[in-house]
Design a protein around this motif. Structure first.
Motif, PDB file in Angstrom:
ATOM      1  N   UNK A 169     -21.974  35.971  19.024  1.00  0.00           N
ATOM      2  CA  UNK A 169     -21.470  34.886  19.783  1.00  0.00           C
ATOM      3  C   UNK A 169     -22.372  33.460  19.461  1.00  0.00           C
ATOM      4  N   UNK A 170     -21.711  32.363  18.939  1.00  0.00           N
ATOM      5  CA  UNK A 170     -22.430  31.637  18.378  1.00  0.00           C
ATOM      6  C   UNK A 170     -23.326  30.524  19.451  1.00  0.00           C
ATOM      7  N   UNK A 171     -22.671  30.782  20.795  1.00  0.00           N
ATOM      8  CA  UNK A 171     -23.581  30.039  21.843  1.00  0.00           C
ATOM      9  C   UNK A 171     -24.735  31.092  22.655  1.00  0.00           C
ATOM     10  N   UNK A 172     -24.297  32.215  22.841  1.00  0.00           N
ATOM     11  CA  UNK A 172     -25.451  32.906  23.530  1.00  0.00           C
ATOM     12  C   UNK A 172     -26.180  33.825  22.489  1.00  0.00           C
ATOM     13  N   UNK A 173     -25.657  34.019  21.562  1.00  0.00           N
ATOM     14  CA  UNK A 173     -26.331  35.075  20.538  1.00  0.00           C
ATOM     15  C   UNK A 173     -25.872  36.533  20.868  1.00  0.00           C
ATOM     16  N   UNK A 193     -29.865  39.896   7.650  1.00  0.00           N
ATOM     17  CA  UNK A 193     -29.221  39.962   6.318  1.00  0.00           C
ATOM     18  C   UNK A 193     -27.995  39.192   6.196  1.00  0.00           C
ATOM     19  N   UNK A 194     -26.965  39.785   7.041  1.00  0.00           N
ATOM     20  CA  UNK A 194     -25.595  39.344   6.831  1.00  0.00           C
ATOM     21  C   UNK A 194     -25.061  39.239   8.303  1.00  0.00           C
ATOM     22  N   UNK A 195     -24.923  37.987   8.696  1.00  0.00           N
ATOM     23  CA  UNK A 195     -24.495  37.623  10.253  1.00  0.00           C
ATOM     24  C   UNK A 195     -23.206  36.468  10.286  1.00  0.00           C
ATOM     25  N   UNK A 196     -22.285  36.793  11.015  1.00  0.00           N
ATOM     26  CA  UNK A 196     -21.267  35.841  11.309  1.00  0.00           C
ATOM     27  C   UNK A 196     -21.343  35.279  12.826  1.00  0.00           C
ATOM     28  N   UNK A 197     -21.541  34.096  12.849  1.00  0.00           N
ATOM     29  CA  UNK A 197     -21.762  33.374  14.238  1.00  0.00           C
ATOM     30  C   UNK A 197     -20.137  32.779  14.706  1.00  0.00           C
ATOM     31  N   UNK A 198     -19.901  33.167  15.902  1.00  0.00           N
ATOM     32  CA  UNK A 198     -18.499  32.650  16.179  1.00  0.00           C
ATOM     33  C   UNK A 198     -18.644  31.887  17.184  1.00  0.00           C
ATOM     34  N   UNK A 199     -17.769  30.719  17.022  1.00  0.00           N
ATOM     35  CA  UNK A 199     -17.719  29.672  18.308  1.00  0.00           C
ATOM     36  C   UNK A 199     -16.230  29.904  18.779  1.00  0.00           C
ATOM     37  N   UNK A 200     -15.954  29.148  19.731  1.00  0.00           N
ATOM     38  CA  UNK A 200     -14.494  29.170  20.369  1.00  0.00           C
ATOM     39  C   UNK A 200     -13.402  28.731  19.020  1.00  0.00           C
ATOM     40  N   UNK A 201     -13.953  27.808  18.448  1.00  0.00           N
ATOM     41  CA  UNK A 201     -12.863  27.086  17.190  1.00  0.00           C
ATOM     42  C   UNK A 201     -13.628  26.924  15.823  1.00  0.00           C
ATOM     43  N   UNK A 202     -14.860  27.612  15.746  1.00  0.00           N
ATOM     44  CA  UNK A 202     -15.460  27.627  14.424  1.00  0.00           C
ATOM     45  C   UNK A 202     -16.497  28.645  14.249  1.00  0.00           C
ATOM     46  N   UNK A 203     -17.010  28.670  13.181  1.00  0.00           N
ATOM     47  CA  UNK A 203     -17.762  30.013  12.828  1.00  0.00           C
ATOM     48  C   UNK A 203     -18.965  29.477  11.781  1.00  0.00           C
ATOM     49  N   UNK A 257     -26.676  28.311  19.140  1.00  0.00           N
ATOM     50  CA  UNK A 257     -27.635  29.133  19.333  1.00  0.00           C
ATOM     51  C   UNK A 257     -29.038  28.520  18.370  1.00  0.00           C
ATOM     52  N   UNK A 258     -30.134  28.636  18.781  1.00  0.00           N
ATOM     53  CA  UNK A 258     -31.337  28.422  18.296  1.00  0.00           C
ATOM     54  C   UNK A 258     -31.545  28.666  16.571  1.00  0.00           C
ATOM     55  N   UNK A 259     -31.012  29.590  16.335  1.00  0.00           N
ATOM     56  CA  UNK A 259     -31.011  30.202  14.897  1.00  0.00           C
ATOM     57  C   UNK A 259     -30.033  29.319  14.248  1.00  0.00           C
ATOM     58  N   UNK A 260     -29.021  28.962  14.577  1.00  0.00           N
ATOM     59  CA  UNK A 260     -28.087  27.959  14.074  1.00  0.00           C
ATOM     60  C   UNK A 260     -28.777  26.585  13.925  1.00  0.00           C
ATOM     61  N   UNK A 261     -29.569  26.116  14.957  1.00  0.00           N
ATOM     62  CA  UNK A 261     -30.098  24.779  14.979  1.00  0.00           C
ATOM     63  C   UNK A 261     -31.403  24.892  13.923  1.00  0.00           C
ATOM     64  N   UNK A 262     -31.994  25.968  13.593  1.00  0.00           N
ATOM     65  CA  UNK A 262     -32.902  26.374  12.885  1.00  0.00           C
ATOM     66  C   UNK A 262     -32.300  26.001  11.344  1.00  0.00           C
ATOM     67  N   UNK A 263     -31.316  26.554  11.227  1.00  0.00           N
ATOM     68  CA  UNK A 263     -30.690  26.519   9.938  1.00  0.00           C
ATOM     69  C   UNK A 263     -30.447  25.371   9.550  1.00  0.00           C
ATOM     70  N   UNK A 264     -29.753  24.530  10.440  1.00  0.00           N
ATOM     71  CA  UNK A 264     -29.534  23.051  10.194  1.00  0.00           C
ATOM     72  C   UNK A 264     -30.641  22.168  10.146  1.00  0.00           C
ATOM     73  N   UNK A 265     -31.676  22.376  10.608  1.00  0.00           N
ATOM     74  CA  UNK A 265     -32.866  21.742  10.449  1.00  0.00           C
ATOM     75  C   UNK A 265     -33.514  21.821   9.083  1.00  0.00           C
TER      76      UNK A 265
END
Length: 378
Positions: A80-84, A197-207, A253-261
């Motif tokens: 889950x992209x929001x909760x992890x 190694x291989x993870x897909x983060x899912x949001x309500x309308x994006x991933x 999720x903080x991991x997504x924010x770290x990737x963007x940063x």
């Protein structure tokens, strides 16, 4: 008077075209590959090569080399992209070969190296095809021309071969874009986070799909799927930015924010597709991959389907020889259409591996183990 050797021309040296050329040459056919790019460059970004593809690479002896340059994840995680929270944990072993994630450019370079010297021609943008019934004349933008007995269109969603067979038609814009970025793994060390190694983060309308692209695990890649009402640009892609990414994934999720940063450069690509085509071949022309069944990349199987096409088409031509091309093309379509259409449908729906499921229908498939259905099965 010496008899002219029958020739095959492949249009496009992407993964489908390069593998088709290597497989056909390995089977003894006289094949040349024509690529419109002026030279090879490490373009593109990450790509998945599942066990269904590694079984094909084994046929011409490059499977171990592919594994050596790839990351080999043990699982596909969906979170889950929001909760992890984990939505699925899909094991990637047990399908008869290794699951690889790799840089597309590195993989393409390896596949092109399998072609016989002098048979890969760059700077050959196809402008005209004339199938006169006896052979096919190919004319290129640089003023050169060649003749071939059959032509394989591996030239992507904007295929000139497809246009010749079915007329010009723009592909359908899906309403989605994909952001792509490569990140140095060194940059991620400052975060007290686990980058899987291989993870897909899912949001309500994006991933966001994330994985390593090298055996050294020094390059981490993400690609998104984000709604975007209309593609208003003329180019194949446009520059995006860290700020745009932060806006698109605000609150994730903080991991997504770290990737963007950690992102230095990011591009934005429109996602196109086409409706299933009424035919895959006519006369001496035949298509494979995105030329005949393009799909959204949400299963990471688009290139895999082109490579499976290449293997099946080679099998069919081995059965008939080039002189029996009409039968070979019918056999090829009969033996590929159902699977390619199923993958295309599931990929476009973007539901694959969201929840715990058995992906053996994808990864356990072996194109060489399938008994050839006859033409009458169409």
């Amino acid at each position: 008077m010496t008899e002219r050797k029958e020739k095959i021309a492949i249009i496009g040296a992407g993964l489908g075209g390069a593998v088709a050329g290597a497989l056909l040459q390995h089977s003894g056919f006289d094949v040349d590959v024509y690529e419109q790019a002026p030279s090879f460059s490490r373009l593109g970004a990450g790509i998945h090569m599942g066990p269904n593809v590694l079984k094909i690479f084994e046929r011409f002896g490059v499977d171990k080399q592919v594994v050596a340059i790839s990351s080999t994840p043990s699982h596909w995680f969906s979170r889950d992209g929001l909760t992890g929270d984990y939505l699925s944990r899909i094991p990637l072993d047990g399908y008869g070969a290794t699951y690889c994630t790799v840089h597309r450019g590195d993989l393409q370079a390896l596949q092109c190296d399998q072609l016989k010297p002098g048979t890969l021609h760059f700077g050959k943008k196809l402008v005209r095809i004339d199938d006169n019934g006896t052979d096919v004349m190919l004319e290129f933008e640089d003023g050169t021309s060649v003749r071939a007995d059959i032509v394989i269109g591996a030239d992507g969603i904007n295929s000139k071969v497809r246009e010749t067979l079915l007329g010009y038609e723009k592909p359908n814009y899906s309403g989605w874009v994909g952001h792509r970025a490569l990140i140095s793994a060194e940059k991620l060390k400052k975060f007290d986070l686990e980058f899987e190694d291989c993870v897909k983060w899912w949001g309500p309308d994006r991933h966001m799909m994330v994985y390593y692209t090298t055996g050294r695990r020094d390059e981490y890649y993400y690609v998104t799927g984000v709604p975007h009402p209309a593609w208003e640009f003329d180019s194949a892609f446009v520059e995006s930015s860290r700020e745009e990414m932060a806006s698109e994934f605000e609150g994730y999720h903080p991991i997504i924010q770290a990737l963007i940063e950690s992102t230095d450069e990011v591009t934005k690509w429109p996602l196109f597709n086409r409706n299933p085509l009424p035919l895959w071949s006519r006369g001496r022309l035949v298509m494979l991959g995105d030329a005949c069944h393009p799909m959204k990349p949400h299963m990471a199987q688009g290139a895999a389907m082109a490579i499976e096409d290449a293997a099946m088409l080679t099998r069919c031509l081995e059965e008939t020889g080039i002189s029996g091309y009409a039968t070979a093309f019918k056999l090829y379509e009969v033996n590929r259409r159902d699977r390619a259409t199923r993958v295309q449908t599931v990929s476009n729906a973007n539901t694959f591996l969201l929840h715990q499921e058995d992906p053996s229908w994808v990864y356990g498939y072996d194109v060489y183990a399938q008994p050839l259905k006859s033409e009458s099965a169409a």
